[in-house]
Design a protein around this motif. Structure first.
Motif, mmCIF file in Angstrom:
data_model
loop_
_atom_site.group_PDB
_atom_site.id
_atom_site.type_symbol
_atom_site.label_atom_id
_atom_site.label_comp_id
_atom_site.label_asym_id
_atom_site.label_seq_id
_atom_site.Cartn_x
_atom_site.Cartn_y
_atom_site.Cartn_z
ATOM 1 N N VAL A 469 -74.393 16.448 -62.769
ATOM 2 C CA VAL A 469 -75.083 17.664 -63.191
ATOM 3 C C VAL A 469 -74.164 18.860 -62.919
ATOM 4 O O VAL A 469 -73.268 18.794 -62.063
ATOM 5 N N VAL A 470 -74.391 19.954 -63.674
ATOM 6 C CA VAL A 470 -73.741 21.228 -63.389
ATOM 7 C C VAL A 470 -74.805 22.122 -62.751
ATOM 8 O O VAL A 470 -75.613 22.741 -63.452
ATOM 9 N N PRO A 471 -74.880 22.204 -61.442
ATOM 10 C CA PRO A 471 -76.008 22.859 -60.785
ATOM 11 C C PRO A 471 -76.018 24.379 -60.930
ATOM 12 O O PRO A 471 -77.079 24.982 -61.017
ATOM 13 N N ASN A 474 -76.854 25.157 -64.657
ATOM 14 C CA ASN A 474 -78.032 24.404 -65.115
ATOM 15 C C ASN A 474 -77.946 24.141 -66.620
ATOM 16 O O ASN A 474 -78.887 24.364 -67.373
ATOM 17 N N THR A 475 -76.778 23.677 -67.085
ATOM 18 C CA THR A 475 -76.552 23.504 -68.525
ATOM 19 C C THR A 475 -76.383 22.050 -68.960
ATOM 20 O O THR A 475 -76.784 21.684 -70.072
ATOM 21 N N ILE A 476 -75.731 21.200 -68.121
ATOM 22 C CA ILE A 476 -75.371 19.846 -68.557
ATOM 23 C C ILE A 476 -75.761 18.830 -67.492
ATOM 24 O O ILE A 476 -75.642 19.102 -66.295
ATOM 25 N N VAL A 504 -74.156 12.250 -72.248
ATOM 26 C CA VAL A 504 -74.082 13.647 -71.820
ATOM 27 C C VAL A 504 -75.092 14.445 -72.643
ATOM 28 O O VAL A 504 -75.106 14.360 -73.884
ATOM 29 N N GLN A 505 -75.956 15.223 -71.952
ATOM 30 C CA GLN A 505 -77.020 15.958 -72.620
ATOM 31 C C GLN A 505 -77.126 17.367 -72.039
ATOM 32 O O GLN A 505 -76.840 17.591 -70.849
ATOM 33 N N PRO A 506 -77.544 18.335 -72.863
ATOM 34 C CA PRO A 506 -77.855 19.667 -72.333
ATOM 35 C C PRO A 506 -79.162 19.633 -71.558
ATOM 36 O O PRO A 506 -80.018 18.779 -71.791
ATOM 37 N N ASP A 553 -72.373 22.268 -80.325
ATOM 38 C CA ASP A 553 -72.362 23.286 -79.278
ATOM 39 C C ASP A 553 -72.028 22.672 -77.923
ATOM 40 O O ASP A 553 -71.271 23.247 -77.131
ATOM 41 N N LEU A 554 -72.580 21.491 -77.643
ATOM 42 C CA LEU A 554 -72.313 20.814 -76.377
ATOM 43 C C LEU A 554 -70.837 20.463 -76.249
ATOM 44 O O LEU A 554 -70.239 20.596 -75.172
#
Length: 586
Positions: A469-471, A474-476, A504-506, A553-554
């Motif tokens: 996660v990108v804490p 809060n994007t990915i 990989v998800q938003p 976009d991702l």
């Protein structure tokens, strides 16, 4: 000798518990006779064969014998010594010699009466079997020891056997139908060890269905009498109600037809039962029962039933039932059933709809819809839910869980559990090997800043589960599964080589055509402590994504300097080199 009772032979012999009395006639002898009277020749045969003969000397040929035998069967020795016009009835350790019955021979009725007592105490012996050795008509003595048996003479000659459990047998051969009451004194036997055959017969006779089908009188005869008669055909409606009568449990058959249920000693050929077949010893050939088959000895051939096959001694061939098969000791061949197979040892295949259970060795294939359980497996275990074994040398594959002690081969399932893997690998989502490899990593990489990874299996082959996660933004988020191997260069230095696939998800939406990130990474590690290490290395990404606006976009959020990039109407991909760095806890 009219009006007189003539005892041509009256003797006692110990019951030796032979499982198949015909073996007495099959034993091999080496003898030489030189101008020897037949009576003396029979004495020499008796001494070497360890058996007793009962016969009327007046019916034997009046001649001397000169012959030599080397490793010749007892039956053949007798035929060449006294001629082929005699029958031999085996009863325990004695053999009754009598002329072959002529179709025109004369039959006359007789009543054999008297009482049976203990030779030592004089106490009356109730429930003693008294039977005609020729036609097996029988009776039991009463509470006062008295008996009365109605039968018939064959040309004025017949023989009776008197038997009781734990006593020595007595045989009386008589001539003349006008006989006086006969008092029989039976000698008690010394205590003997329980033999395997006797144990099996007792087990079969103790079963509830046998106790229900077989009446008290038949059970008592079976306990008393030490003999096995072989007949070509028997037909019965129920045990006792048939051509074998109350002695059915002591008679083997080549063809056995049971309209409802049958109870016999053994079968060498074919047995068919409308409901149930019960055989106290071996079945060799084909056996089919509408509901079930129970065999105390081995089954060599095919055994089919609508519900249950029970063979505590195992066997060889094919065992098929609608619900349950049970084969004790060792079974070689196929066990197939709709619900459960049970055996001590299997060489072949066990196939069932629900479960298979092999207590010791399973050599071959064990396949079921739900659970397999075995001791040592050499071959394949395949189950819809669970496989269990103390050791596996081959393949253990299930839809969910595999459990084993030592593995030499493969475990394939969602969850694999083993004590050790000596050769091969455990392939699953989670592999818990007690003497294997397990680690928990906290890491960062070029896509997600915070990642948690769990590795399980063995060092030469393990699986890994990751979540990232990108804490801050809060994007990915990402989630993946993969496989790897670890090479130890020294006690401190190691390298991991890993392949994984990741989604990989938003955070704020779900992309239907989920982007996939295929990774090959090399981790160079250093062990700080016995339970902790650090590692880092390059990651080669192959990222495949659709042309949807969310996926496009991702894809701009990572892999900004691709080594390769491809764009299409519906699919896109790019390759770049990233990084990973981790703290590993063991």
């Amino acid at each position: 000798m009219s009006g007189k009772l003539i005892f041509l032979t009256f003797f006692l012999v110990a019951v030796v518990g032979r499982a198949w009395c015909q073996n007495l006639l099959d034993q091999r002898l080496s003898l030489t006779f030189t101008d020897l009277p037949i009576g003396q020749a029979l004495t020499e045969i008796s001494n070497q064969a360890d058996c007793r003969f009962s016969y009327n000397p007046d019916l034997l040929p009046n001649k001397n014998v000169t012959a030599s035998f080397q490793e010749t069967s007892l039956e053949e020795v007798l035929k060449k010594t006294i001629g082929k016009s005699f029958d031999y009835k085996v009863r325990g350790s004695y053999i009754i010699i009598q002329p072959v019955a002529d179709r025109q021979s004369h039959k006359s009725n007789i009543e054999f009466v008297g009482e049976v007592v203990d030779a030592r105490t004089g106490r009356s012996l109730a429930n003693t079997s008294v039977y005609d050795v020729n036609n097996l008509s029988s009776t039991l003595s009463g509470e006062d020891g008295s008996y009365k048996l109605s039968t018939f003479f064959q040309d004025g000659v017949t023989a009776f056997a008197i038997s009781k459990e734990n006593y020595k047998d007595t045989v009386i051969r008589i001539v003349n139908q006008q006989i006086a009451p006969v008092k029989i004194e039976l000698q008690p036997l010394e205590a003997t060890e329980e033999t395997r055959d006797r144990t099996l017969r007792r087990f079969i006779d103790s079963l509830n269905i046998v106790r229900f089908l077989v009446n008290r009188k038949a059970k008592q005869h079976i306990r008393n009498v030490d003999m096995v008669e072989q007949r070509w055909l028997q037909v019965s409606f129920l045990p006792v109600i048939g051509t074998n009568g109350v002695m059915g449990g002591k008679i083997g058959n080549n063809v056995s037809l049971n309209m409802f249920a049958g109870y016999n000693h053994s079968v060498s050929g074919v047995e068919l039962g409308g409901f149930f077949n019960v055989d106290r010893m071996d079945v060799k050939g084909f056996q089919a029962g509408g509901f079930g088959n129970i065999v105390g000895g081995q089954v060599d051939g095919a055994q089919l039933s609508g519900f249950v096959n029970l063979t505590p001694s195992g066997g060889t061939g094919t065992q098929l039932s609608g619900f349950v098969n049970h084969a004790g000791t060792r079974y070689t061949g196929l066990q197939g059933t709709g619900f459960v197979n049970v055996a001590n040892n299997i060489n072949g295949a066990q196939l069932s709809g629900f479960t298979n259970f092999t207590l010791l060795d399973m050599n071959g294939v064990q396949g079921t819809g739900f659970v397999n359980m075995a001791g040592r497996v050499r071959g394949i275990q395949g189950a819809g839910f669970l496989n269990m074994a103390t050791a596996v040398n081959g393949v253990q594959a299930s839809g969910l869980i595999n459990m084993a002690g030592t593995v030499k081969g493969l475990q394939i399932g969602i969850l694999n559990i083993a004590k050790r893997v000596e050769k091969g690998a455990t392939i699953g989502v989670v592999n818990l090997v007690k003497e294997g490899f397990h680690s928990f990593d906290v890491s960062a990489n070029d896509i997600t800043d915070l990642n948690f990874s769990f590795r399980s299996g063995t060092k030469h082959f393990y699986t890994l589960l990751t979540f990232g996660v990108v804490p801050q933004e809060n994007t990915i988020w990402s989630m993946g599964i993969g496989v790897g191997t670890e090479v130890d260069w020294t006690e401190k230095i190691y390298t991991d080589f890993e392949l994984s696939t990741n989604t990989v998800q938003p955070m704020d939406t779900w992309i239907e055509n989920a982007p996939s990130d295929y990774r090959f990474q090399v981790n160079f590690g250093f062990r700080l402590l016995k339970w902790a290490s650090i590692n880092a290395g390059p990651v080669v990404h192959f990222f495949n994504y659709s042309s949807d606006s969310e996926a496009l976009d991702l894809s701009t959020k990572f892999g900004g300097r691709p080594l390769f990039k491809s764009s299409g109407a519906t699919s896109n991909s790019k390759v770049w080199v990233g990084y990973t760095a981790a703290l590993r806890l063991f």
